[in-house]
Each structure stands twice: as structure tokens, then as C-alpha cells.
Design an enzyme around this catalytic site. Sequence first.
Site, PDB file in Angstrom:
ATOM      1  CG  HIS A  39       4.395  -0.045  -6.137  1.00 54.52           C
ATOM      2  ND1 HIS A  39       4.692   0.455  -7.380  1.00 54.52           N
ATOM      3  CD2 HIS A  39       5.319   0.458  -5.283  1.00 54.52           C
ATOM      4  CE1 HIS A  39       5.761   1.222  -7.283  1.00 54.52           C
ATOM      5  NE2 HIS A  39       6.163   1.248  -6.036  1.00 54.52           N
ATOM      6  CG  ASP A  61       7.925   0.984   2.515  1.00 54.18           C
ATOM      7  OD1 ASP A  61       9.161   1.029   2.626  1.00 54.18           O
ATOM      8  OD2 ASP A  61       7.253   1.858   1.953  1.00 54.18           O
TER       9      ASP A  61
HETATM   10  N1  CMC Z   1      -5.148  -1.555   1.447  1.00 54.40           N
HETATM   11  C1  CMC Z   1      -6.438  -1.648   1.041  1.00 54.40           C
HETATM   12  N2  CMC Z   1      -6.870  -1.250  -0.170  1.00 54.40           N
HETATM   13  C2  CMC Z   1      -5.972  -0.722  -1.006  1.00 54.40           C
HETATM   14  C3  CMC Z   1      -4.612  -0.583  -0.662  1.00 54.40           C
HETATM   15  C4  CMC Z   1      -4.218  -1.029   0.619  1.00 54.40           C
HETATM   16  N3  CMC Z   1      -2.926  -0.922   0.998  1.00 54.40           N
HETATM   17  N4  CMC Z   1      -3.935  -0.023  -1.689  1.00 54.40           N
HETATM   18  C5  CMC Z   1      -4.841   0.201  -2.658  1.00 54.40           C
HETATM   19  N5  CMC Z   1      -6.064  -0.223  -2.250  1.00 54.40           N
HETATM   20  C6  CMC Z   1      -7.308  -0.235  -3.045  1.00 54.40           C
HETATM   21  C7  CMC Z   1      -7.897   1.167  -3.142  1.00 54.40           C
HETATM   22  O1  CMC Z   1      -8.820   1.404  -2.093  1.00 54.40           O
HETATM   23  C8  CMC Z   1      -8.539   1.104  -4.498  1.00 54.40           C
HETATM   24  O2  CMC Z   1      -9.757   0.356  -4.376  1.00 54.40           O
HETATM   25  P1  CMC Z   1     -11.045   0.736  -5.264  1.00 54.40           P
HETATM   26  O3  CMC Z   1     -10.642   0.478  -6.678  1.00 54.40           O
HETATM   27  O4  CMC Z   1     -12.112  -0.174  -4.757  1.00 54.40           O
HETATM   28  O5  CMC Z   1     -11.325   2.191  -4.985  1.00 54.40           O
HETATM   29  C9  CMC Z   1      -7.592   0.275  -5.338  1.00 54.40           C
HETATM   30  O6  CMC Z   1      -6.942  -0.599  -4.384  1.00 54.40           O
HETATM   31  C10 CMC Z   1      -6.552   1.076  -6.105  1.00 54.40           C
HETATM   32  O7  CMC Z   1      -5.869   1.903  -5.160  1.00 54.40           O
HETATM   33  P2  CMC Z   1      -5.308   3.349  -5.500  1.00 54.40           P
HETATM   34  O8  CMC Z   1      -5.211   4.123  -4.231  1.00 54.40           O
HETATM   35  O9  CMC Z   1      -6.108   3.963  -6.630  1.00 54.40           O
HETATM   36  O10 CMC Z   1      -3.868   2.997  -6.070  1.00 54.40           O
HETATM   37  P3  CMC Z   1      -2.677   3.992  -6.218  1.00 54.40           P
HETATM   38  O11 CMC Z   1      -1.835   3.492  -7.315  1.00 54.40           O
HETATM   39  O12 CMC Z   1      -3.174   5.407  -6.321  1.00 54.40           O
HETATM   40  O13 CMC Z   1      -1.891   3.881  -4.798  1.00 54.40           O
HETATM   41  C11 CMC Z   1      -0.465   3.152  -3.082  1.00 54.40           C
HETATM   42  C12 CMC Z   1      -0.749   3.123  -4.589  1.00 54.40           C
HETATM   43  C13 CMC Z   1       0.916   2.520  -2.842  1.00 54.40           C
HETATM   44  C14 CMC Z   1      -0.398   4.611  -2.601  1.00 54.40           C
HETATM   45  C15 CMC Z   1      -1.568   2.375  -2.330  1.00 54.40           C
HETATM   46  O14 CMC Z   1      -1.567   1.034  -2.732  1.00 54.40           O
HETATM   47  C16 CMC Z   1      -1.438   2.460  -0.808  1.00 54.40           C
HETATM   48  O15 CMC Z   1      -1.954   3.397  -0.204  1.00 54.40           O
HETATM   49  N6  CMC Z   1      -0.710   1.495  -0.157  1.00 54.40           N
HETATM   50  C17 CMC Z   1      -0.447   1.554   1.275  1.00 54.40           C
HETATM   51  C18 CMC Z   1       0.737   2.489   1.548  1.00 54.40           C
HETATM   52  C19 CMC Z   1       2.056   1.861   1.155  1.00 54.40           C
HETATM   53  O16 CMC Z   1       2.357   0.723   1.471  1.00 54.40           O
HETATM   54  N7  CMC Z   1       2.912   2.666   0.496  1.00 54.40           N
HETATM   55  C20 CMC Z   1       4.265   2.258   0.113  1.00 54.40           C
HETATM   56  C21 CMC Z   1       4.422   2.164  -1.373  1.00 54.40           C
HETATM   57  S1  CMC Z   1       5.954   1.295  -1.833  1.00 54.40           S
HETATM   58  C22 CMC Z   1       7.232   2.276  -1.220  1.00 54.40           C
HETATM   59  C23 CMC Z   1       7.457   3.464  -2.061  1.00 54.40           C
HETATM   60  O17 CMC Z   1       8.171   3.340  -3.055  1.00 54.40           O
HETATM   61  O18 CMC Z   1       6.916   4.522  -1.719  1.00 54.40           O
END
Ligand code: CMC
Length: 428
Positions: free
Chosen positions: A307, A364
Site C-alpha cells: 500500500h 483487497d
Molecule cells: N508484490 C511484489 N512486490 C511489490 C508489491 C507486490 N504486491 N508491491 C510493491 N512491491 C515492491 C515493488 O516492486 C518495489 O520494490 P523495489 O523497491 O525493489 O523496486 C517496492 O515494493 C515498492 O513498491 P512501489 O510500487 O514503489 O510502491 P507504491 O507505493 O508505488 O505502490 C501499490 C503501492 C499498492 C500500487 C503496490 O504495492 C502494488 O502494486 N500492490 C499490488 C496491487 C494491490 O493490491 N493494490 C490494492 C491497493 S489497496 C486498495 C486500494 O485502496 O486501492
Amino acid sequence: MSETAKFILGNETYEFPVIVGTENEKGIDISTLRGSSGYVTYDVGYKNTGATQSAITYISGEEGILRYRGYNIEEIANKASFLEVAYLLLEGELPSKEELAKFENEITHHTLVNEKFKFVFDAFPNGAHPMGQLMTMLSMFSAYYPEALNPHRSEEDRRLTIVRLLAKMPTLVAMIMKFKQGHPIVYPNNKLGYVENFLAMTFGHVTEEYVVDPVFVSAMNKLLILHADHEQNCSASTVRLVGSSHANLYASVSAGVAALWGPLHGGANQKVLEMLEAIKEDGGDTQKWLNKAKDKNDPFRLMGFGHRVYKNFDPRAKIIKKSADEILDKMGIDDPILDIAKQLEQAALSDPYFIERKLFPNVDFYSGIIYRALGFPVEMFTVLFALGRLPGWMAQWKELRAEGQPIGRPRQIYTGAAERPFVEIDKR
Ligand code: CMC
């Protein structure tokens, strides 16, 4: 004296006020930066940008706190009705008994959706995704209620538009489900409460009276409340950005639905269930899928994990996990998908990759398991998220309008070609 921040750019020093929120959240007000220095801030994905002040929802990512208008989500999810929460988000205070009765009565009497909507459903091919249908139908409301096109007409017009949308949304979502199944639609029953009516329109049939199960009602009520608002997330920010151009509420909310559809946001609930199914089909080896999620050469992410704000736990996920156990137990369902979800969660929570990046199950991760137990097809999951999020989007839109905020318009750092002469091609 209030705190200020100093920016030093070359030989110049610029001073900016620090603004402090109720919970001691601090932000540097750089609204005069460009005018005085010519510089803009650069923050892709708005990871450090406060786009507004807001009095609706408070989140602490470190402490795992979520509060609507000051009320903790744990308390409100267990004690309130969804319409009470909608009132709270929209009006700022919990309703009195009389105010709630008046609100419920008003909502109940705006539930019908124009019959002509049926023809639009007929125009969709079989298998159309419900989120695309929802976006279309929501923007269609602007044609039926043209007085909403001008959001400045009157306070009362804005209030009525909000009431209409809150009242018609369950009818619309139920219609989407019925068209998906090829079944005749069930009309709203004004004797039923908001959640009961939604379940009756969704799972009832025109040929027989639907008996509402209190276990279903309580589960659905809780899920809707848990999704009701989440401050400046992708879809709420979209609603605000679209609304900031003075677009009407229907168009703004339809845009919010578009933003929610993506798998990184609300669309994750559908993807989580598809992922858990795929793991089951693949023999249930959760470690193999965990490794895929960690592999930087593999685009796969563990859906329902991570998140942008929560970095310790998502309080909504905690409540939902407990509910999933209780509901499946009450319904006598033994879903192997729940076991796979728990195994996956356990493995991820003890894996250094997930620990270092502070990745935890989000709202989710378990919600789809409950939706499935209630009988919703997987493609309806994100629509159910939208049904819950509607009061939040409308509260954000209402706040934006009430404050008369300026049009949202970020700047950029241009990296394209420098000026160059146009060279005509010989077209002969
Ligand atoms: N699985 C594997 N690696 C992950 C995941 C995941 N679900 N989420 C983040 N990472 C890793 C990412 O690869 C990165 O690694 P590194 O630092 O080595 O490059 C690090 O963690 C930080 O990730 P980020 O993408 O920079 O983080 P963000 O804040 O931009 O993204 C997120 C947040 C929710 C989009 C992301 O965690 C994600 O894609 N999660 C899966 C989709 C999901 O479950 N979304 C629902 C969110 S909650 C409901 C809502 O309110 O929308």
C-alpha cells in the site's frame, strides 16, 4: 511563531509556511514557489505531495489508523449502518435518530433508475466488464438530470444530486448483475433498508419473494463501510481533479470509477481472487508464487499486498480477515481459497523481501473471499468496491466545491526535443 521552511536555490533563500493538520501532520506550503523562484517541485506519482487540506478522513500509515471524521474504523465498522457512515462523510457529523430516519426515507424514494437504461444494457456485448458498464451508466445520469450539469446552481441542487446518486447506485449495480446473468431485473422495494434492498435486487428473483439473510446484510454492511473513503487515493484524487474543472458530479464519479478499475487500485480485488484460483489450479505451491513476485524479471506482483500509505498494516484488512473467517463459518463454507490466502500471507510476512519493503495484505486481499461466499461473480468485485466508495467520492467532491478550490493543473519538466525547424516532405 509558526514554523517555516527555507529553500536555498543558488544565492537566493525562499521561505515557506508550514501547515499543520489536526493529527500533527506537517506540510510545506509551496504555493508561491513558482511565482517567486520560477521553479516547480517534481514528484512523480505524488508520493510526497499534499494536493489539498481535507476534514473528511485521516490515515496514519505508520500506526495503521483509519478514521472517518475522527471516528476509528474498527468502531464504526462494527456499530454503524452504511447510510449512517455516508451521512457522516457527507455532512461531517453522525446523524441524530431523526436525521437518519429522514435521510433513509429520502434515499429510499429516489431508488428507481429510468427504464430506458435497459436499452443501453442491450447494446453491450455479452461478457462486457461490469466496471465499463458502471462508468457508462453513471455518466448517463447527467442526461436524465441536466440540472446537475451546473454544479453551482444551488446548494439544494447539489444535495439532491448526491441523494439521487446514493439512492440509485445499488439499483444500477444490481441491474448490472442481472444483465450479466441474463435474468430479469428486480425493482427496488422501498420497504427495505439500503443494504437489504441491494441484496434483494441482486440475489432475488421476480418470480419469488427474497428472504434477506441477516448474516449477508451484516457482512455487506461492513464491507461497504470499510470501503467508504480513503482520503486522497487515486480514484478520490481523480474525482477531485475532474470536479475541479466544474464538471458535474455524475461525470466526476464516473471518472472515479475509471480510476478504481485499475488492478493497482480497486481492480486488485478481482485480481486477488484470480491469483488465488491460479495458485490452487497450479497445485497450491504458495512459495513458487511468492518467488515469482520477488523476481524482478517477472512482472507478477502479489495482488492484495502493499500500500502506498500503510507501512505496518492495513486496518481494513485486519477487520476483513476476521470477517471472512466468521462469515464462512456461519455459512458453513469450507473454501480452500481461504487456506491458500492464509498460507500465502504467512509466507510473505516472514519473507525478508516483503519485510524490508513493508508489504502487508491490504483491504483487497480477503474481501473477494467474502464476496464470493455471498455469491457475487468475480467481475462484480470492483463494482462492489465502487458501491462502498461512492459516499467518499461525493464527500470529496462536495468539500472541493464548498471551498471553491481552483482547477487542478500540475506542471511538468519538459524532456522532449528542443525547438527545431519543420522540414516539409515532398508530397508529389
Ligand atoms: N508484490 C511484489 N512486490 C511489490 C508489491 C507486490 N504486491 N508491491 C510493491 N512491491 C515492491 C515493488 O516492486 C518495489 O520494490 P523495489 O523497491 O525493489 O523496486 C517496492 O515494493 C515498492 O513498491 P512501489 O510500487 O514503489 O510502491 P507504491 O507505493 O508505488 O505502490 C501499490 C503501492 C499498492 C500500487 C503496490 O504495492 C502494488 O502494486 N500492490 C499490488 C496491487 C494491490 O493490491 N493494490 C490494492 C491497493 S489497496 C486498495 C486500494 O485502496 O486501492
